[in-house]
Design a protein around this motif. Sequence first.
Motif, PDB file in Angstrom:
ATOM      1  N   GLU A 238       0.826  -1.209   0.000  1.00  0.00           N
ATOM      2  CA  GLU A 238       0.000   0.000   0.000  1.00  0.00           C
ATOM      3  C   GLU A 238       0.861   1.261   0.000  1.00  0.00           C
ATOM      4  O   GLU A 238       0.512   2.259  -0.655  1.00  0.00           O
ATOM      5  N   ASP A 239       1.988   1.220   0.713  1.00  0.00           N
ATOM      6  CA  ASP A 239       2.882   2.380   0.727  1.00  0.00           C
ATOM      7  C   ASP A 239       3.536   2.604  -0.630  1.00  0.00           C
ATOM      8  O   ASP A 239       3.712   3.746  -1.067  1.00  0.00           O
ATOM      9  N   VAL A 240       3.903   1.508  -1.301  1.00  0.00           N
ATOM     10  CA  VAL A 240       4.500   1.639  -2.634  1.00  0.00           C
ATOM     11  C   VAL A 240       3.482   2.194  -3.621  1.00  0.00           C
ATOM     12  O   VAL A 240       3.798   3.071  -4.452  1.00  0.00           O
ATOM     13  N   ASN A 241       2.253   1.708  -3.560  1.00  0.00           N
ATOM     14  CA  ASN A 241       1.218   2.224  -4.461  1.00  0.00           C
ATOM     15  C   ASN A 241       0.922   3.698  -4.191  1.00  0.00           C
ATOM     16  O   ASN A 241       0.680   4.466  -5.113  1.00  0.00           O
ATOM     17  N   ALA A 242       0.958   4.087  -2.907  1.00  0.00           N
ATOM     18  CA  ALA A 242       0.727   5.501  -2.579  1.00  0.00           C
ATOM     19  C   ALA A 242       1.876   6.373  -3.077  1.00  0.00           C
ATOM     20  O   ALA A 242       1.660   7.493  -3.562  1.00  0.00           O
ATOM     21  N   ALA A 243       3.117   5.863  -2.965  1.00  0.00           N
ATOM     22  CA  ALA A 243       4.267   6.631  -3.446  1.00  0.00           C
ATOM     23  C   ALA A 243       4.255   6.784  -4.964  1.00  0.00           C
ATOM     24  O   ALA A 243       4.732   7.796  -5.498  1.00  0.00           O
ATOM     25  N   SER A 244       3.692   5.816  -5.673  1.00  0.00           N
ATOM     26  CA  SER A 244       3.660   5.895  -7.137  1.00  0.00           C
ATOM     27  C   SER A 244       2.722   6.985  -7.647  1.00  0.00           C
ATOM     28  O   SER A 244       2.797   7.377  -8.818  1.00  0.00           O
ATOM     29  N   LYS A 245       1.836   7.495  -6.778  1.00  0.00           N
ATOM     30  CA  LYS A 245       0.887   8.535  -7.181  1.00  0.00           C
ATOM     31  C   LYS A 245       1.387   9.942  -6.885  1.00  0.00           C
ATOM     32  O   LYS A 245       0.674  10.910  -7.151  1.00  0.00           O
ATOM     33  N   VAL A 246       2.607  10.055  -6.345  1.00  0.00           N
ATOM     34  CA  VAL A 246       3.117  11.377  -5.986  1.00  0.00           C
ATOM     35  C   VAL A 246       3.526  12.154  -7.229  1.00  0.00           C
ATOM     36  O   VAL A 246       3.113  13.297  -7.439  1.00  0.00           O
ATOM     37  N   CYS A 247       4.336  11.534  -8.061  1.00  0.00           N
ATOM     38  CA  CYS A 247       4.812  12.204  -9.274  1.00  0.00           C
ATOM     39  C   CYS A 247       5.192  11.141 -10.292  1.00  0.00           C
ATOM     40  O   CYS A 247       5.215   9.939  -9.999  1.00  0.00           O
ATOM     41  N   GLN A 248       5.518  11.577 -11.488  1.00  0.00           N
ATOM     42  CA  GLN A 248       5.853  10.652 -12.560  1.00  0.00           C
ATOM     43  C   GLN A 248       7.158   9.917 -12.275  1.00  0.00           C
ATOM     44  O   GLN A 248       7.304   8.732 -12.618  1.00  0.00           O
ATOM     45  N   THR A 249       8.109  10.601 -11.646  1.00  0.00           N
ATOM     46  CA  THR A 249       9.392   9.959 -11.366  1.00  0.00           C
ATOM     47  C   THR A 249       9.227   8.819 -10.368  1.00  0.00           C
ATOM     48  O   THR A 249       9.741   7.706 -10.574  1.00  0.00           O
ATOM     49  N   LEU A 250       8.490   9.053  -9.285  1.00  0.00           N
ATOM     50  CA  LEU A 250       8.264   7.990  -8.308  1.00  0.00           C
ATOM     51  C   LEU A 250       7.401   6.876  -8.891  1.00  0.00           C
ATOM     52  O   LEU A 250       7.559   5.705  -8.518  1.00  0.00           O
ATOM     53  N   HIS A 251       6.501   7.222  -9.801  1.00  0.00           N
ATOM     54  CA  HIS A 251       5.700   6.190 -10.450  1.00  0.00           C
ATOM     55  C   HIS A 251       6.596   5.263 -11.275  1.00  0.00           C
ATOM     56  O   HIS A 251       6.404   4.031 -11.274  1.00  0.00           O
ATOM     57  N   MET A 252       7.578   5.842 -11.949  1.00  0.00           N
ATOM     58  CA  MET A 252       8.501   5.032 -12.742  1.00  0.00           C
ATOM     59  C   MET A 252       9.344   4.134 -11.835  1.00  0.00           C
ATOM     60  O   MET A 252       9.591   2.962 -12.147  1.00  0.00           O
ATOM     61  N   ILE A 253       9.751   4.669 -10.678  1.00  0.00           N
ATOM     62  CA  ILE A 253      10.560   3.869  -9.756  1.00  0.00           C
ATOM     63  C   ILE A 253       9.726   2.746  -9.138  1.00  0.00           C
ATOM     64  O   ILE A 253      10.198   1.606  -9.010  1.00  0.00           O
ATOM     65  N   CYS A 254       8.480   3.050  -8.778  1.00  0.00           N
ATOM     66  CA  CYS A 254       7.630   2.033  -8.140  1.00  0.00           C
ATOM     67  C   CYS A 254       7.228   0.927  -9.102  1.00  0.00           C
ATOM     68  O   CYS A 254       6.773  -0.136  -8.651  1.00  0.00           O
ATOM     69  N   GLU A 255       7.338   1.155 -10.390  1.00  0.00           N
ATOM     70  CA  GLU A 255       7.001   0.126 -11.366  1.00  0.00           C
ATOM     71  C   GLU A 255       8.199  -0.734 -11.742  1.00  0.00           C
ATOM     72  O   GLU A 255       8.083  -1.560 -12.655  1.00  0.00           O
ATOM     73  N   GLN A 256       9.315  -0.553 -11.062  1.00  0.00           N
ATOM     74  CA  GLN A 256      10.466  -1.403 -11.315  1.00  0.00           C
ATOM     75  C   GLN A 256      10.220  -2.800 -10.744  1.00  0.00           C
ATOM     76  O   GLN A 256       9.711  -2.954  -9.630  1.00  0.00           O
ATOM     77  N   PRO A 257      10.558  -3.872 -11.491  1.00  0.00           N
ATOM     78  CA  PRO A 257      10.350  -5.243 -10.967  1.00  0.00           C
ATOM     79  C   PRO A 257      11.112  -5.515  -9.676  1.00  0.00           C
ATOM     80  O   PRO A 257      10.642  -6.267  -8.814  1.00  0.00           O
ATOM     81  N   SER A 258      12.290  -4.882  -9.521  1.00  0.00           N
ATOM     82  CA  SER A 258      13.094  -5.132  -8.322  1.00  0.00           C
ATOM     83  C   SER A 258      12.418  -4.623  -7.051  1.00  0.00           C
ATOM     84  O   SER A 258      12.633  -5.164  -5.964  1.00  0.00           O
ATOM     85  N   ILE A 259      11.587  -3.574  -7.167  1.00  0.00           N
ATOM     86  CA  ILE A 259      10.881  -3.046  -5.995  1.00  0.00           C
ATOM     87  C   ILE A 259       9.903  -4.084  -5.458  1.00  0.00           C
ATOM     88  O   ILE A 259       9.848  -4.367  -4.249  1.00  0.00           O
ATOM     89  N   TRP A 260       9.120  -4.677  -6.352  1.00  0.00           N
ATOM     90  CA  TRP A 260       8.128  -5.657  -5.923  1.00  0.00           C
ATOM     91  C   TRP A 260       8.775  -6.995  -5.567  1.00  0.00           C
ATOM     92  O   TRP A 260       8.277  -7.729  -4.703  1.00  0.00           O
ATOM     93  N   LYS A 261       9.865  -7.312  -6.221  1.00  0.00           N
ATOM     94  CA  LYS A 261      10.603  -8.511  -5.820  1.00  0.00           C
ATOM     95  C   LYS A 261      11.158  -8.342  -4.412  1.00  0.00           C
ATOM     96  O   LYS A 261      11.141  -9.285  -3.600  1.00  0.00           O
ATOM     97  N   ASN A 262      11.644  -7.130  -4.112  1.00  0.00           N
ATOM     98  CA  ASN A 262      12.160  -6.862  -2.771  1.00  0.00           C
ATOM     99  C   ASN A 262      11.044  -6.980  -1.722  1.00  0.00           C
ATOM    100  O   ASN A 262      11.262  -7.472  -0.617  1.00  0.00           O
ATOM    101  N   LEU A 263       9.824  -6.544  -2.060  1.00  0.00           N
ATOM    102  CA  LEU A 263       8.701  -6.679  -1.143  1.00  0.00           C
ATOM    103  C   LEU A 263       8.391  -8.142  -0.854  1.00  0.00           C
ATOM    104  O   LEU A 263       8.082  -8.516   0.283  1.00  0.00           O
ATOM    105  N   CYS A 264       8.477  -8.973  -1.879  1.00  0.00           N
ATOM    106  CA  CYS A 264       8.190 -10.395  -1.688  1.00  0.00           C
ATOM    107  C   CYS A 264       9.198 -11.043  -0.750  1.00  0.00           C
ATOM    108  O   CYS A 264       8.823 -11.760   0.195  1.00  0.00           O
ATOM    109  N   TYR A 265      10.475 -10.794  -0.975  1.00  0.00           N
ATOM    110  CA  TYR A 265      11.508 -11.433  -0.155  1.00  0.00           C
ATOM    111  C   TYR A 265      11.641 -10.782   1.221  1.00  0.00           C
ATOM    112  O   TYR A 265      12.188 -11.389   2.138  1.00  0.00           O
TER     113      TYR A 265
END
Length: 374
Positions: A238-265
Amino acid sequence: MPFIGQDWRGPGYIWSKSGTSTWDIRDRNIGVHLEPVPRSQVKKIIEAFLQQMQQKKCQTSYTNLTSAPVSKCSVKENMTWLQVSSTGSKECRGYTTFGELIRRLDLAGAAALPHRFPYILKIAELVVRHKMSTLSGMAQSHFFLLIEALLEQVLERGCEIRRMRSILNRLMFLLQRQSRRTSFSSKLSWFQCIETVRIWQSKLKRIEVTRRFDNRATLTDLPLELQYDIVAFLNEAEDVNAASKVCQTLHMICEQPSIWKNLCYKNFTQEQVDWAIAFMIRKIKRNQKVEAGSSSLDEDYFNINSASKWKEVHALLHKAYVSRELNYVDPLLHCQRCSVLFWKDTGHPCIESDDSNVIIDQLSPRKFISFFDD
């Protein structure tokens, strides 16, 4: 046989039995006989004295060993530790309740400390989800005071707004759906609780986060590498999804596969992630009709593909398993020797003199809640 007072050295009376229903009282110093006292009255005096001594003994036991309620212990409680006991015994009278824990360990006061606030908030969240229907009326009143203390900190600091809103919404849902069979409070108390939660929700809706008007650096002014490290530090989707709505740059960072892979592990074990990946591969093979012996789909597919696949893996893990708990700065401690809960800065008088033999456990919120399982 004469009955002499408690202090044999001091002045007093000598009691001697005369007949079957009276006692003679004689002053031991001057030898004067006083009025005879009926045997029934003497029996009441002795019973009252023994009952008073027994109450003092029980009060000492409650104060030093257990967390007896005020109705059971009139001695002023000044300890900040609490012994956990599920059933009564000769050595440990009474049992520990969640309401007693909130009152004795001062969880409402601990919520005002920044290093304990996340820990107390997680406990409140777990209680609302799993234990609300099992609380007694007194425990419920203490818990509402705890929720009010947490809400004051959220309104003052402007943090954890989403989690507090989730707690209040869940609490309102439980209050509205309770029936006569599952009711955990009286009708008047139920109306008061509903009104209280509505007031809290209205306060949370009117919260205003102070807007910055200075020219100092903001999050978006930092280099992309630092923004990536900050997003990777987040622990919840939920925090990652909220950060992706701040600006276009954070949206691009939050859509990186490594971010969600890091959340899983970060939130689940290696075995759980491997099971989810294998399940997703079987599902993709079944949907795309890939041959069973094909190696075109494996774990590398998830490493190089879009973040949507890792989002699906994270959603599957969140549905199938319980996420791993965080390490808190100042959690409650549990002494296995004397079964006492306490804060680190207050300590407790352990019955073991040798500190090397005492095992102290740090209690996570889920383990803390497990002390009060039925």
